[in-house]
Design a protein around this motif. Structure first.
Motif, mmCIF file in Angstrom:
data_model
loop_
_atom_site.group_PDB
_atom_site.id
_atom_site.type_symbol
_atom_site.label_atom_id
_atom_site.label_comp_id
_atom_site.label_asym_id
_atom_site.label_seq_id
_atom_site.Cartn_x
_atom_site.Cartn_y
_atom_site.Cartn_z
ATOM 1 N N LYS A 1 -44.320 64.832 34.399
ATOM 2 C CA LYS A 1 -45.002 64.623 33.016
ATOM 3 C C LYS A 1 -45.534 63.028 32.666
ATOM 4 O O LYS A 1 -46.614 63.114 32.167
ATOM 5 C CB LYS A 1 -44.058 65.100 32.018
ATOM 6 C CG LYS A 1 -44.784 65.069 30.550
ATOM 7 C CD LYS A 1 -43.739 65.701 29.393
ATOM 8 C CE LYS A 1 -44.238 65.689 28.173
ATOM 9 N NZ LYS A 1 -43.325 66.085 27.073
ATOM 10 N N ASN A 2 -44.698 62.120 33.068
ATOM 11 C CA ASN A 2 -45.197 60.730 32.564
ATOM 12 C C ASN A 2 -46.250 60.399 33.444
ATOM 13 O O ASN A 2 -47.239 59.306 33.110
ATOM 14 C CB ASN A 2 -43.895 59.992 32.755
ATOM 15 C CG ASN A 2 -42.919 60.226 31.735
ATOM 16 O OD1 ASN A 2 -43.172 60.566 30.815
ATOM 17 N ND2 ASN A 2 -41.704 59.720 32.112
ATOM 18 N N LYS A 3 -46.423 60.849 34.800
ATOM 19 C CA LYS A 3 -47.466 60.409 35.578
ATOM 20 C C LYS A 3 -48.730 61.323 35.755
ATOM 21 O O LYS A 3 -49.313 61.468 36.834
ATOM 22 C CB LYS A 3 -46.783 60.068 36.958
ATOM 23 C CG LYS A 3 -45.818 58.924 37.155
ATOM 24 C CD LYS A 3 -45.389 58.797 38.316
ATOM 25 C CE LYS A 3 -44.221 57.530 38.249
ATOM 26 N NZ LYS A 3 -43.972 57.048 39.648
ATOM 27 N N TRP A 4 -48.601 62.426 34.990
ATOM 28 C CA TRP A 4 -49.562 63.671 35.253
ATOM 29 C C TRP A 4 -51.139 62.848 35.366
ATOM 30 O O TRP A 4 -51.979 63.452 35.987
ATOM 31 C CB TRP A 4 -49.514 64.545 34.040
ATOM 32 C CG TRP A 4 -50.518 66.003 33.893
ATOM 33 C CD1 TRP A 4 -51.596 66.011 33.366
ATOM 34 C CD2 TRP A 4 -50.261 66.858 34.886
ATOM 35 N NE1 TRP A 4 -52.275 67.105 33.804
ATOM 36 C CE2 TRP A 4 -51.176 67.645 34.530
ATOM 37 C CE3 TRP A 4 -49.110 67.121 35.930
ATOM 38 C CZ2 TRP A 4 -51.463 68.918 35.127
ATOM 39 C CZ3 TRP A 4 -49.182 68.348 36.252
ATOM 40 C CH2 TRP A 4 -50.552 69.261 36.069
ATOM 41 N N ASP A 5 -51.603 62.085 34.620
ATOM 42 C CA ASP A 5 -52.775 61.587 34.642
ATOM 43 C C ASP A 5 -53.341 61.133 36.010
ATOM 44 O O ASP A 5 -54.474 61.199 36.312
ATOM 45 C CB ASP A 5 -53.193 60.384 33.381
ATOM 46 C CG ASP A 5 -52.987 60.904 32.058
ATOM 47 O OD1 ASP A 5 -53.340 62.147 32.014
ATOM 48 O OD2 ASP A 5 -52.790 60.251 31.206
ATOM 49 N N THR A 6 -52.226 60.520 36.948
ATOM 50 C CA THR A 6 -52.482 59.787 37.970
ATOM 51 C C THR A 6 -51.848 60.943 39.310
ATOM 52 O O THR A 6 -52.313 60.670 40.302
ATOM 53 C CB THR A 6 -52.026 58.543 38.116
ATOM 54 O OG1 THR A 6 -50.695 58.662 37.825
ATOM 55 C CG2 THR A 6 -52.637 57.769 37.079
#
Length: 303
Positions: A130-135
């Motif tokens: 969830k915390n790294k979803w953008d990348t």
């Protein structure tokens, strides 16, 4: 486990017997992961001798006898390590994946960070960061799930048997032991199995059983039958059908004197066990016996 085992473990003071007992505790594995993560963090430099020298300089002119106890220094070291472990645990926990799972006879609805929707079928697992979803738009799947991907959003579904790359589409994936099937209902998906990529447009299904792949048609703008509380099969080995029956009803299924490799085409209700058993047994001309939560399918001549 004694309360002081953690402090002694941090100071490498446990005896062999105490260490063996500590490793049996439920918390040991977590402490190991936190300690490993904390070891990657850099702590600020701290000169113990300078610190004590500064304290000495602040003493009053009136001389007072002071005893510096070595256990206090040891306590400071343990406290510093514990503080580092706490910081490390926060760092470690913040990198953990979001994970979801279902038991037998259970479905679960999940919303991904980009508002895409996932419905997990029985006995399945899904995880993502969830915390790294953008990348890192990767979703790990074990079992079966139906995806409604938000328009313009792209991510990859990773399974043990293949990768599925998607962009604004609706599709179903089932990944079980020696069984892998991807069905595209809307848009286009890219399926990669053993390095070989296949473009799968809406209305098509790619199924791989024990390494053998076949293509078939599916309903455009449709959805998998299990969302309507029904499990459907087309030329599927019987043992996969029995496995799905077990998942949907949380029963123990066995077969006696039956060729479970024979192909089955048909469907059964996921809500009515008695009806499901008849839907399987009648077309195959076999018998079944239901005893509590145990089901036995058998040939008519079997005792």
């Amino acid at each position: 486990m004694q309360d002081n085992y953690l402090a002694k473990w941090l100071n490498d003071e446990l005896t062999d017997a105490e260490l063996a007992e500590f490793k049996k505790s439920e918390a040991y594995e977590t402490y190991q992961k936190i300690k490993a993560t904390a070891s990657q963090l850099e702590s600020p430099e701290f000169d113990m001798d300078k610190a004590w020298e500064s304290i000495d300089q602040t003493k009053t002119v009136k001389e007072t006898k002071v005893f510096i106890l070595s256990p206090f220094k040891r306590f400071l070291r343990v406290a510093a390590v514990v503080a580092l472990l706490i910081a490390g645990s926060f760092f470690y926990l913040s990198t953990l994946n979001e994970s979801f799972s279902t038991e037998y006879a259970e479905n679960k609805f999940i919303t991904l960070p980009d508002t895409s929707e996932v419905i997990l079928n029985a006995e399945s697992e899904l995880a993502f960061s969830k915390n790294k979803w953008d990348t890192n738009r990767n979703v790990d799947l074990k079992g079966e799930a139906y995806f409604r991907v938000a328009k313009g959003k792209k991510f990859t579904v990773e399974t043990a048997q293949g990768l599925v790359t998607v962009l604004g589409t609706q599709f179903n994936i089932e990944s079980r032991e020696n069984f892998f099937e991807v069905t595209c209902f809307e848009g286009l998906v890219s399926v990669t199995i053993n390095g070989e990529e296949t473009k799968l447009p809406a209305g098509n299904s790619l199924m791989t059983i024990a390494g053998n792949s076949t293509m078939s048609k599916a309903m455009v703008n449709g959805e998998p039958s299990w969302l309507s509380k029904e499990s459907s099969f087309k030329s599927i080995p019987l043992h996969y059908v029995l496995d799905e029956l077990q998942r949907q009803f949380n029963v123990e299924v066995n077969a006696k004197n039956i060729d479970t490799t024979q192909l089955f085409t048909g469907s059964f209700s996921n809500e009515n066990l008695e009806l499901a058993l008849k839907s399987i047994s009648l077309p195959l001309q076999i018998k079944f016996n239901l005893d509590g939560n145990k089901v036995l399918f058998y040939a008519e001549e079997a005792p």
